[in-house]
Design an enzyme around this catalytic site. Sequence first.
Site, mmCIF file in Angstrom:
data_model
loop_
_atom_site.group_PDB
_atom_site.id
_atom_site.type_symbol
_atom_site.label_atom_id
_atom_site.label_comp_id
_atom_site.label_asym_id
_atom_site.label_seq_id
_atom_site.Cartn_x
_atom_site.Cartn_y
_atom_site.Cartn_z
ATOM 1 N N ASP A 100 25.277 -77.305 -152.787
ATOM 2 C CA ASP A 100 25.504 -77.269 -151.340
ATOM 3 C C ASP A 100 25.124 -75.890 -150.811
ATOM 4 O OD1 ASP A 100 26.629 -79.714 -151.938
ATOM 5 O OD2 ASP A 100 28.542 -79.327 -150.944
ATOM 6 N N LYS A 162 25.429 -82.143 -144.635
ATOM 7 C CA LYS A 162 26.861 -81.856 -144.701
ATOM 8 C C LYS A 162 27.281 -81.174 -143.410
ATOM 9 C CE LYS A 162 30.153 -79.224 -147.569
ATOM 10 N NZ LYS A 162 30.295 -78.430 -148.812
ATOM 11 N N LYS A 197 27.695 -85.964 -145.834
ATOM 12 C CA LYS A 197 28.947 -85.427 -146.370
ATOM 13 C C LYS A 197 29.722 -84.776 -145.241
ATOM 14 C CE LYS A 197 30.943 -82.216 -149.761
ATOM 15 N NZ LYS A 197 30.698 -81.402 -150.975
#
Length: 246
Positions: A100, A162, A197
């Site tokens: 990430d 995300k 996400k």
Amino acid sequence: MVQKAQEILSYLDYTSLSLTDNKKSITKFITPLLPLLSRGYEIAGVCVYPTQIDVVNKLLKAYRLQRVVVGCGFPDSQLLLSTKINDASALNQLEIDEVDIVLNMGLFKAGKLDMLFDELVAIRAQLPLKKLKVILETAVLSKKEIQQATEIAIRGGADFIKTSTGKNGGATPEAVAQIAGVVHEHFESTGQKVGIKVSGGVRTLDQAWEIRNIVKEVCGETYMHPSLFRIGASSLLNDLLKYIEQ
């Protein structure tokens, strides 16, 4: 409620990104997962700093769930590109599945979108064996900026979009819907599915279920799988256990 909690658990990227993370604290953090996993419950992944992944791998060696780390300038992305590239190259060698990273808000807010795209491509190139999640930090973006940032991240090679680091505000239902809309449009035009996400501020089953329903409504039933939908959280597990352990 038990069935809902079990479903949300299957999307959970159980996350610890604390300033004081260490072997002892991560061991304590992972411990509540072990009885759940041994009873056959599904959990999407565990997300930690790279320095703690060996602890995670040792504790969870008997179980198959995604190993996720943050890197490349997390949480503010304010590092030299050369440093980010070196970091990505090192992360590619770890026993992990996903990385990430944070979209470079400095470049984005300055309108240097070509440089931003090139940075994402350069980082993506160093992670051929890993899934890449790009964090937009939606709390500091307008609706139009969320759309633009999502589009750039997808073009730059993101496997997942995300919402947040959790360090500068969390995700809102409106931001999730905006991202989901762009992701769905991308699928409609290219046939490529990019995951979503949601992280930052999701602490209860009710909040998680609301987010789940938004993604399902916009992107469809096929997104109701951890390969395409995740919720990054730490305290959410405590609320889910109230129902799962009844």
